[in-house]
Design a protein around this motif. Structure first.
Motif, PDB file in Angstrom:
ATOM      1  N   GLU A   8      -2.624  -9.330  -3.395  1.00  0.00           N
ATOM      2  CA  GLU A   8      -3.024  -8.042  -3.921  1.00  0.00           C
ATOM      3  C   GLU A   8      -2.987  -6.987  -2.812  1.00  0.00           C
ATOM      4  O   GLU A   8      -3.146  -7.289  -1.638  1.00  0.00           O
ATOM      5  CB  GLU A   8      -4.437  -8.127  -4.498  1.00  0.00           C
ATOM      6  CG  GLU A   8      -4.599  -9.043  -5.689  1.00  0.00           C
ATOM      7  CD  GLU A   8      -3.887  -8.522  -6.906  1.00  0.00           C
ATOM      8  OE1 GLU A   8      -3.692  -7.285  -6.986  1.00  0.00           O
ATOM      9  OE2 GLU A   8      -3.496  -9.320  -7.788  1.00  0.00           O
ATOM     10  N   ARG A   9      -2.786  -5.750  -3.241  1.00  0.00           N
ATOM     11  CA  ARG A   9      -2.829  -4.636  -2.293  1.00  0.00           C
ATOM     12  C   ARG A   9      -4.248  -4.502  -1.702  1.00  0.00           C
ATOM     13  O   ARG A   9      -5.229  -4.627  -2.426  1.00  0.00           O
ATOM     14  CB  ARG A   9      -2.450  -3.332  -2.993  1.00  0.00           C
ATOM     15  CG  ARG A   9      -1.005  -3.295  -3.468  1.00  0.00           C
ATOM     16  CD  ARG A   9      -0.710  -1.999  -4.192  1.00  0.00           C
ATOM     17  NE  ARG A   9       0.662  -1.968  -4.678  1.00  0.00           N
ATOM     18  CZ  ARG A   9       1.171  -0.960  -5.387  1.00  0.00           C
ATOM     19  NH1 ARG A   9       0.389   0.082  -5.678  1.00  0.00           N
ATOM     20  NH2 ARG A   9       2.416  -1.015  -5.797  1.00  0.00           N
ATOM     21  N   GLY A  10      -4.293  -4.258  -0.406  1.00  0.00           N
ATOM     22  CA  GLY A  10      -5.584  -4.162   0.286  1.00  0.00           C
ATOM     23  C   GLY A  10      -6.057  -5.484   0.885  1.00  0.00           C
ATOM     24  O   GLY A  10      -7.076  -5.522   1.585  1.00  0.00           O
ATOM     25  N   TYR A  50       5.269  -2.641   3.793  1.00  0.00           N
ATOM     26  CA  TYR A  50       4.409  -3.615   3.129  1.00  0.00           C
ATOM     27  C   TYR A  50       2.997  -3.660   3.745  1.00  0.00           C
ATOM     28  O   TYR A  50       2.033  -4.016   3.054  1.00  0.00           O
ATOM     29  CB  TYR A  50       5.033  -5.020   3.216  1.00  0.00           C
ATOM     30  CG  TYR A  50       6.303  -5.159   2.399  1.00  0.00           C
ATOM     31  CD1 TYR A  50       6.243  -5.318   1.023  1.00  0.00           C
ATOM     32  CD2 TYR A  50       7.556  -5.152   3.016  1.00  0.00           C
ATOM     33  CE1 TYR A  50       7.405  -5.466   0.292  1.00  0.00           C
ATOM     34  CE2 TYR A  50       8.717  -5.293   2.294  1.00  0.00           C
ATOM     35  CZ  TYR A  50       8.639  -5.451   0.926  1.00  0.00           C
ATOM     36  OH  TYR A  50       9.779  -5.607   0.185  1.00  0.00           O
ATOM     37  N   TYR A  95      -3.631  -5.051   6.993  1.00  0.00           N
ATOM     38  CA  TYR A  95      -3.819  -5.306   5.559  1.00  0.00           C
ATOM     39  C   TYR A  95      -2.528  -4.951   4.785  1.00  0.00           C
ATOM     40  O   TYR A  95      -1.639  -4.281   5.288  1.00  0.00           O
ATOM     41  CB  TYR A  95      -5.008  -4.500   5.022  1.00  0.00           C
ATOM     42  CG  TYR A  95      -4.839  -2.999   5.107  1.00  0.00           C
ATOM     43  CD1 TYR A  95      -4.347  -2.272   4.018  1.00  0.00           C
ATOM     44  CD2 TYR A  95      -5.175  -2.301   6.283  1.00  0.00           C
ATOM     45  CE1 TYR A  95      -4.192  -0.909   4.100  1.00  0.00           C
ATOM     46  CE2 TYR A  95      -5.022  -0.947   6.363  1.00  0.00           C
ATOM     47  CZ  TYR A  95      -4.516  -0.230   5.263  1.00  0.00           C
ATOM     48  OH  TYR A  95      -4.340   1.122   5.335  1.00  0.00           O
ATOM     49  N   ILE A  96      -2.488  -5.414   3.509  1.00  0.00           N
ATOM     50  CA  ILE A  96      -1.281  -5.265   2.640  1.00  0.00           C
ATOM     51  C   ILE A  96      -1.403  -3.973   1.849  1.00  0.00           C
ATOM     52  O   ILE A  96      -2.436  -3.699   1.231  1.00  0.00           O
ATOM     53  CB  ILE A  96      -1.153  -6.468   1.691  1.00  0.00           C
ATOM     54  CG1 ILE A  96      -0.908  -7.746   2.514  1.00  0.00           C
ATOM     55  CG2 ILE A  96      -0.016  -6.252   0.704  1.00  0.00           C
ATOM     56  CD1 ILE A  96      -0.908  -9.001   1.662  1.00  0.00           C
ATOM     57  N   VAL A  97      -0.331  -3.166   1.881  1.00  0.00           N
ATOM     58  CA  VAL A  97      -0.294  -1.908   1.099  1.00  0.00           C
ATOM     59  C   VAL A  97       0.660  -2.013  -0.092  1.00  0.00           C
ATOM     60  O   VAL A  97       0.646  -1.142  -0.965  1.00  0.00           O
ATOM     61  CB  VAL A  97       0.121  -0.727   2.008  1.00  0.00           C
ATOM     62  CG1 VAL A  97      -0.920  -0.517   3.087  1.00  0.00           C
ATOM     63  CG2 VAL A  97       1.489  -0.964   2.625  1.00  0.00           C
ATOM     64  N   GLU A  98       1.512  -3.046  -0.138  1.00  0.00           N
ATOM     65  CA  GLU A  98       2.419  -3.225  -1.299  1.00  0.00           C
ATOM     66  C   GLU A  98       2.705  -4.713  -1.455  1.00  0.00           C
ATOM     67  O   GLU A  98       2.830  -5.440  -0.457  1.00  0.00           O
ATOM     68  CB  GLU A  98       3.740  -2.461  -1.100  1.00  0.00           C
ATOM     69  CG  GLU A  98       4.641  -2.518  -2.320  1.00  0.00           C
ATOM     70  CD  GLU A  98       5.864  -1.637  -2.171  1.00  0.00           C
ATOM     71  OE1 GLU A  98       6.793  -1.782  -3.001  1.00  0.00           O
ATOM     72  OE2 GLU A  98       5.895  -0.803  -1.241  1.00  0.00           O
ATOM     73  N   ARG A  99       2.784  -5.140  -2.729  1.00  0.00           N
ATOM     74  CA  ARG A  99       3.003  -6.571  -2.995  1.00  0.00           C
ATOM     75  C   ARG A  99       4.313  -7.023  -2.340  1.00  0.00           C
ATOM     76  O   ARG A  99       5.327  -6.321  -2.377  1.00  0.00           O
ATOM     77  CB  ARG A  99       3.101  -6.826  -4.501  1.00  0.00           C
ATOM     78  CG  ARG A  99       1.753  -6.741  -5.217  1.00  0.00           C
ATOM     79  CD  ARG A  99       1.945  -6.965  -6.724  1.00  0.00           C
ATOM     80  NE  ARG A  99       0.692  -6.953  -7.436  1.00  0.00           N
ATOM     81  CZ  ARG A  99      -0.060  -8.032  -7.663  1.00  0.00           C
ATOM     82  NH1 ARG A  99       0.353  -9.221  -7.223  1.00  0.00           N
ATOM     83  NH2 ARG A  99      -1.193  -7.941  -8.329  1.00  0.00           N
TER      84      ARG A  99
END
Length: 857
Positions: free
Chosen positions: A30-32, A64, A75-79
């Protein structure tokens, strides 16, 4: 120095750049979601990072990941989709990025491993597969099926295939060298199309992930037929009872054999076997496609009491199979002998004019039965011009004779059907047809669709042009029908019709041999005959009316005012001319038809448009106001005369007007033009002498009458002198003219006033036409209360009539002298604007281009 400083910085940073920090995450997070605490892993203080610029470079086209400077977390900003990021399906998938911190500059290499999850289900490239399998296929035969694909890797990819429950098929899975699985459909049990023609199967591909995902494809197996079933009849033996003399075409039985196969393997053909006698096949017929057995011959109980037929049904397979049955037909006895008709001495071909009573054929009848069954009545089937006469010496023989006149054009042949019927119960009958052909006789003349043809031909046609096709019809045959067309000779003005027109003798096409001129020839009336080639030949004719249609091919010719040299006309008028006075009159002639020769006039150029007006219909030029001292003495008027044709043709004339203060002379000199002949020929000499004498007597009479009347009249104080009571020079106007013609076409002519002039107008006019022009002056200032003036006018009119009589006499007299080749056309009396009287005499020259010559005295 700068170079060595750069080397030092790179050398100082190089150890940090060579170390790689590795992380591993699952795809589709998941994003975040936090990947790691990058600041803690790299030994960085959060307080120091807040004052420094931090940048994250990712070696992809999408961002990403991102770095949180407050928490130090990556952290993740895009799947992240592993199948999109690493489409080649390697065993491992990495996302490489650089973590850069400035002031001082530090670079950290980071590798993020992406692990696969089971997020894709297997799928087939085709969700429907159709297979054609012969029912003769043996068990163990293999058929390739399309394999499924799964973009996941490892245990998440395709694990196995499953097939829906089937009694005849199973699958076998094979693995290729690259690990790809292939599926074969294996036949486990023989197929029978008649039992089941289509097998519907479902192939399922299952992967090894958690949860398990799968994809399906529909397998349609169509069983192809083989010829493995023979045709079968409903019964092996059929027994049928039939009465003798059953009509031909009667249905005996309708056989129906069935074949469980399909296509050509199930198409059946019926036929007699060799066990069926030829005599039986002569009596019965079998339809090979439908299996219907019908009667085609006579069933005679005395001849055969039963019939036996053996029938076989054969399919159309590559290796045909057949089935057989037997049919027994029992014949029931009845009145079984039909009358018989014999025809002798037949005349199948006779001429259509054969005499009534001629024998066409001898007809005989017979019947093997006796008593009422042997008595025969014979007749002709339909009403025809033939009858049967019984022979006196042989009661069973008849003569077929002609009873009415025959006509081949109505009925070319007769099919005479003779019917013989006995008196048995039920009665039996026989028939015989005699065909009689009629030979043609030339008894019909050619006929045209119309008795009168009106053909319109545009003048100036091309010689040889087709005018019309006049086709006749002859109902006869062969040479009696072959027609020849020709023009019946007729002369018009010493010219034969065959010199003007030509007709194709074979097809009746009518052609023009010359170019026609409407102004010379307006119509032709002649006959065309159509004649056949029979013996004797017959013919008929038709009347043809050729009407020449006018074209606008003649431009108007201006004949007044006359131009001595064909250029400019000069006229003089007093400046004291009143408003509305006639200045000049333009007259043009056009020899086309009435529609094309309708002429209108208009100014093309005028010096002062407010001073002169032009009547567009009669060509009169009048003053619109009186002349003033400001007006120029010279005026130039250009008048165009235009006809009514399409396209319109025109002619122009230029008039130069000179205004003078005093009265001008009543004439203007005109240059005499050479005439085509001597004006003092015999007829003209006589005519001039006669006119001069009569004019002199007329003048003396008028003067004497005026003097006598003036002496008797009492002078009046208010009345003007007697001289002025007769003519007022100031108010005199040019006389109106009325042209009377014995033709439907009107010509108008007005000539400029001259004392002595000659005018030659080369203008085509109809030959033999006569024109009489009379003039009645108006506006001459006559006193309404003067009896003497009225009396004088009456005497003048009487003398004018005498002159007209003399001129007509000269006209008639000129017809007796053809050597002069001229014809009197018209005479005219006119009075100009200055009170002078003129006499105009015109002659038409028939031998000089059809022009007329005018003289004024």
């Amino acid at each position: 120095m700068a170079y060595w400083a750069s080397v030092f910085v790179l050398a100082a940073l190089w150890p940090g750049a060579l170390s790689v920090t590795r992380y591993s995450i699952a795809e589709e997070m998941e994003r975040g979601s936090v990947v790691a605490n990058l600041a803690a892993d790299l030994g960085l203080e959060l307080g120091g990072l807040a004052q420094r610029e931090v940048k994250l470079d990712i070696f992809t086209n999408k961002k990403y990941l991102d770095f949180n400077k407050k928490t130090g977390e990556l952290y993740i900003v895009e799947r992240i989709d592993r199948e999109y990021l690493c489409p080649a399906k390697p065993t491992s998938c990495f996302l490489k990025l650089d973590f850069i911190i400035e002031t001082p500059l530090r670079i950290f290499n980071i590798e993020l491993g992406i692990t696969d999850i089971n997020d894709n289900a297997p799928h087939f490239r085709r969700d429907r597969v159709e297979l054609d399998v012969s029912e003769s296929a043996t068990p163990g035969e293999r058929f390739s099926l399309p394999n499924a694909v799964d973009p996941d890797v490892g245990i998440n990819t395709i694990k196995t295939y499953k097939l829906s429950t089937s009694d005849h098929f199973t699958i076998e899975i094979q693995t290729g060298s690259d690990g790809t699985q292939y599926v074969d459909l294996v036949l486990t049990k023989s197929l029978d199309r008649e039992e089941k023609a289509v097998h519907k199967l479902i192939l399922t591909a299952v992967d090894g992930g958690v949860p398990v995902r799968s994809g399906t494809a529909n397998i349609i197996v169509r069983v192809q037929d083989t010829n493995d079933n023979p045709p079968q009849f409903d019964k092996q033996t059929y027994t049928i009872n039939m009465a003798e003399n059953t009509p031909i075409g009667t249905l005996v039985v309708n056989l129906n054999a069935t074949d469980l196969d399909e296509g050509s393997n199930s198409e059946i053909v019926y036929s007699f076997t060799l066990y069926t006698s030829e005599k039986t096949q002569d009596v019965f017929t079998l339809n090979p496609n439908t299996g219907e057995i019908t009667v085609k011959g006579t069933i005679d109980y005395e001849d055969m009491k039963f019939y036996e037929m053996h029938i076989e049904a054969k399919d159309k397979g590559a290796h045909p199979l057949l089935g057989q049955c037997k049919i027994m037909v029992d014949v029931t006895d009845m009145n079984d002998n039909f009358p018989e008709i014999t025809v002798q001495s037949v005349k199948n071909t006779v001429p259509e004019n054969v005499p009534v009573g001629t024998v066409i054929a001898l007809v005989g009848v017979s019947d093997r039965d006796t008593g009422d069954n042997g008595k025969i009545n014979i007749s002709i089937h339909e009403a025809m011009p033939f009858i049967l006469n019984k022979s006196s010496d042989r009661p069973t023989h008849y003569n077929l004779i002609v009873s009415e006149p025959l006509d081949r054009e109505k009925v070319p042949e007769y099919d005479i059907t003779l019917i013989a019927r006995d008196t048995g119960k039920p009665p039996l009958s026989d028939n015989e047809t005699i065909t009689v052909h009629l030979l043609d006789v030339n008894d019909n003349a050619p006929q045209f669709p119309q008795s009168f043809y009106t053909i319109r031909v545009m003048e100036n046609n091309a010689p040889g042009s087709l005018l019309s096709s006049l086709t006749a019809f002859d109902p006869d045959l062969h040479e009696n029908q072959y027609l020849v067309y020709f023009i019946i000779e007729k002369e018009i003005a010493n010219t034969s019709m065959s010199m003007l027109f030509s007709i194709n003798p074979e097809n009746g096409n009518l052609y023009a041999l010359k170019t026609f001129d409407y102004e010379i020839e307006k119509e032709f009336l002649f006959h065309i005959e159509a004649r056949d080639s029979g013996s004797p030949p017959l013919s008929s004719n038709v009347t043809v009316h050729i009407i020449i249609v006018d074209q606008n091919d003649n431009a108007p010719v201006i004949v007044s005012p006359w131009r001595a040299h064909g250029s400019v006309v000069e006229e003089k008028i007093p400046r004291s001319t009143d408003k509305g006075s006639l200045v000049a009159k333009v007259i043009a002639l056009d020899t086309d038809s009435v529609h094309n020769s309708r002429i209108t006039y208009q100014f093309l150029q005028v010096t002062d448009a407010s001073l002169f007006s032009l009547d567009q219909y009669n060509g009169e030029i009048r003053t619109m106001r009186m002349f003033s001292y400001k007006d120029s003495r010279h005026h130039r008027l250009v008048v165009v005369a235009k006809d009514n044709g399409e396209p319109a043709l025109s002619a122009t004339v230029t008039i130069k007007l000179l205004t003078v203060e005093t009265d001008v002379k009543a004439y203007s000199d005109m240059t005499e033009m050479p005439l085509e002949y001597d004006i003092f020929s015999d007829i003209n000499l006589y005519l001039v002498i006669g006119l001069a004498s009569v004019s002199f007597l007329l003048l003396i009479t008028i003067l004497v009458t005026i003097v006598l009347k003036c002496q008797k009249a009492k002078p009046s104080k208010t009345a003007p002198p007697c001289r002025n009571s007769v003519i007022s020079e100031r108010n005199s106007t040019i006389a109106d003219s009325t042209l009377v013609s014995n033709d439907a076409y009107w010509y108008s002519l007005f000539l400029a006033e001259t004392r002595k002039g000659k005018l030659v107008v080369r203008q085509p006019v109809p030959k033999g036409s006569r024109y009489i022009v009379s003039s009645i002056p108006r506006g001459t200032g006559l006193s309404e209360t003067s009896d003497s003036a009225a009396s004088t006018l009456q005497v003048g009119i009487q003398w004018i009539r005498v002159i007209s009589f003399l001129i007509r006499f000269a006209h008639l007299f000129s017809h007796y002298f053809p050597r002069h080749k001229k014809l009197f056309y018209f005479q005219r009396m006119s009075e100009n604007s200055f009170g002078q009287t003129n006499v105009l005499i015109c002659n038409n020259h028939l031998d000089s281009g059809n022009f007329f010559e005018c003289h004024k005295y």
